[in-house]
Design an enzyme around this catalytic site. Sequence first.
Site, PDB file in Angstrom:
ATOM      1  N   HIS A 280       0.774  -1.325  -0.014  1.00  0.00           N
ATOM      2  CA  HIS A 280      -0.008  -0.016   0.076  1.00  0.00           C
ATOM      3  C   HIS A 280       0.520   1.117  -0.089  1.00  0.00           C
ATOM      4  O   HIS A 280       0.258   2.283  -0.046  1.00  0.00           O
ATOM      5  CB  HIS A 280      -1.077   0.109   1.220  1.00  0.00           C
ATOM      6  CG  HIS A 280      -0.085   0.075   2.535  1.00  0.00           C
ATOM      7  ND1 HIS A 280       0.567  -0.826   2.761  1.00  0.00           N
ATOM      8  CD2 HIS A 280       0.052   0.829   3.549  1.00  0.00           C
ATOM      9  CE1 HIS A 280       1.192  -0.654   4.233  1.00  0.00           C
ATOM     10  NE2 HIS A 280       0.724   0.497   4.396  1.00  0.00           N
ATOM     11  N   CYS A 281       2.273   1.108  -0.037  1.00  0.00           N
ATOM     12  CA  CYS A 281       2.997   2.388  -0.049  1.00  0.00           C
ATOM     13  C   CYS A 281       4.030   2.532  -1.064  1.00  0.00           C
ATOM     14  O   CYS A 281       4.028   3.564  -1.946  1.00  0.00           O
ATOM     15  CB  CYS A 281       3.779   2.240   1.431  1.00  0.00           C
ATOM     16  SG  CYS A 281       3.000   2.602   2.954  1.00  0.00           S
ATOM     17  N   ILE A 282       4.914   1.648  -1.182  1.00  0.00           N
ATOM     18  CA  ILE A 282       6.228   1.975  -2.190  1.00  0.00           C
ATOM     19  C   ILE A 282       5.538   2.069  -3.598  1.00  0.00           C
ATOM     20  O   ILE A 282       6.038   2.983  -4.295  1.00  0.00           O
ATOM     21  CB  ILE A 282       7.176   0.848  -2.177  1.00  0.00           C
ATOM     22  CG1 ILE A 282       7.666   0.810  -0.537  1.00  0.00           C
ATOM     23  CG2 ILE A 282       8.488   0.969  -2.935  1.00  0.00           C
ATOM     24  CD1 ILE A 282       8.610  -0.226  -0.230  1.00  0.00           C
ATOM     25  N   ILE A 284       2.917   3.201  -4.786  1.00  0.00           N
ATOM     26  CA  ILE A 284       1.939   4.485  -4.754  1.00  0.00           C
ATOM     27  C   ILE A 284       2.529   5.840  -4.466  1.00  0.00           C
ATOM     28  O   ILE A 284       2.421   6.777  -5.046  1.00  0.00           O
ATOM     29  CB  ILE A 284       0.739   4.033  -4.113  1.00  0.00           C
ATOM     30  CG1 ILE A 284       0.149   2.777  -4.358  1.00  0.00           C
ATOM     31  CG2 ILE A 284      -0.068   5.272  -3.941  1.00  0.00           C
ATOM     32  CD1 ILE A 284      -1.112   2.361  -3.698  1.00  0.00           C
ATOM     33  N   ASP A 285       3.236   5.691  -3.178  1.00  0.00           N
ATOM     34  CA  ASP A 285       3.667   6.907  -2.551  1.00  0.00           C
ATOM     35  C   ASP A 285       4.509   7.841  -3.526  1.00  0.00           C
ATOM     36  O   ASP A 285       4.268   9.113  -3.572  1.00  0.00           O
ATOM     37  CB  ASP A 285       4.484   6.701  -1.265  1.00  0.00           C
ATOM     38  CG  ASP A 285       3.468   6.301  -0.194  1.00  0.00           C
ATOM     39  OD1 ASP A 285       2.197   5.993  -0.437  1.00  0.00           O
ATOM     40  OD2 ASP A 285       3.995   5.667   0.776  1.00  0.00           O
TER      41      ASP A 285
END
Length: 450
Positions: A280-282, A284-285
Amino acid sequence: MAHTDRAQIDLAALESAFRSRNAEVAVIGLGYVGLPLVLALVSRGFPVTGFDIDPKKTEALNAGRSYIRQIGDSQIAAAVATERFHATTDPARLSSCGAIIICVPTPLSPQREPDLSFVVDTTRIIRDHLRPGQLIVLESTTYPGTTDDVVRPILEETGLKSGSDFFLAYSPEREDPGNIQFTTSQIPKVVGGDGDAARILAVALYDQVVPQTVPVSSTRAAEATKLTENIFRSVNIALVNELKIVYDAMGIDVWEVIDAAKTKPFGFMPFYPGPGLGGHCIPIDPFYLTWKAREYQISTRFIELAGEVNTMMPRYVIDRLALALDRHSGRGLNRSRILLVGMAYKKNVDDSRESPGLRLMEMLLERNAVVEYHDSYLPTLPTMREHPDLAGRRSVDWEPSILGSFDAAVIVTDHDNVDYEMLATQCPLIVDTRNAMRRVAGHNDRIIKA
């Protein structure tokens, strides 16, 4: 609608309520970030209200059941037994809380732009029940300026003002699902406030939960901190993914090189290649920052290049698989039976968000391969916005006769509970994207690293 009386706020009393753990805390969004935070708060003695729009989640929690594999039923039951925790879908409960923490998703749109719909919708719910003296904290990962430019204006539609009537802060989540070494209550917390009072109150709250709070000058600095952490990982993973391709062409094992390089006690930090980025992070962020940077006419070429490298890794794996099949059996992907081993985005978790395994499955199906998967953490693939056609597919059993029926297996996620020795003895060809087969002796002629 919100209470708009303009009473004098006693900051010292609010800070004392947090430090004495008497203030009730609401956590909105009871997923992989919000639920561990709930348990950490309850374990420190706070009364906690968990809010989620999904009644199945709140009903399960109130019955002492968990829906996240890394969190056991016993942990939920213990929290409920304290009588300090209750889950609800009723937003009216928010008005009684001294602090409200937002832990909702911040995905990308189909156009790869920030999708803040969950944050906006949640903030509107809070707005409708906001009262003077509350601390509102956004934890969802986002671009610098979200707290100031998106959240604050919605809350101030009540007539209450940030910094005098209510207090607004940003503290990025740092959850690492499946990491038993660093849980929520063991990870330092960065805190930025919309003004000094908000920062002081947020520090007072998180001081009770984590080993160290790290105050920064503003919400924007805190938002940028989280993006920097994940962009750092994205860029370095892209680097080793590119090195993997280069070294493979030279006949060099990139995992051997990394293991040797990490013996240097300074100046090197090991990162490992894979079949693409997930979670959910790398994945997308970085796009949150590149999107925001365009507002300032700045091109983030380095970050975007890393994204391009990581995004193309599933195609590299497919190419390596096709070549290996051709050399091993003289057949291509068309009608070949392929087993994907592991569909979660990382080892030992039940989270499939942005998993490269999903893209690999789609690409193989496009090439007319017959594709199955095995993942005990994901017995059934959930409904996913970007991969709707894969929902409902079920994991095959891990049995010798089943493994032997495939033309090749691709190790996508290196779960610890997989019997790799059985895979090596039963499957005629293995494409290993995680170096998982290093633990299996022999069979090197049938193991292809990718």
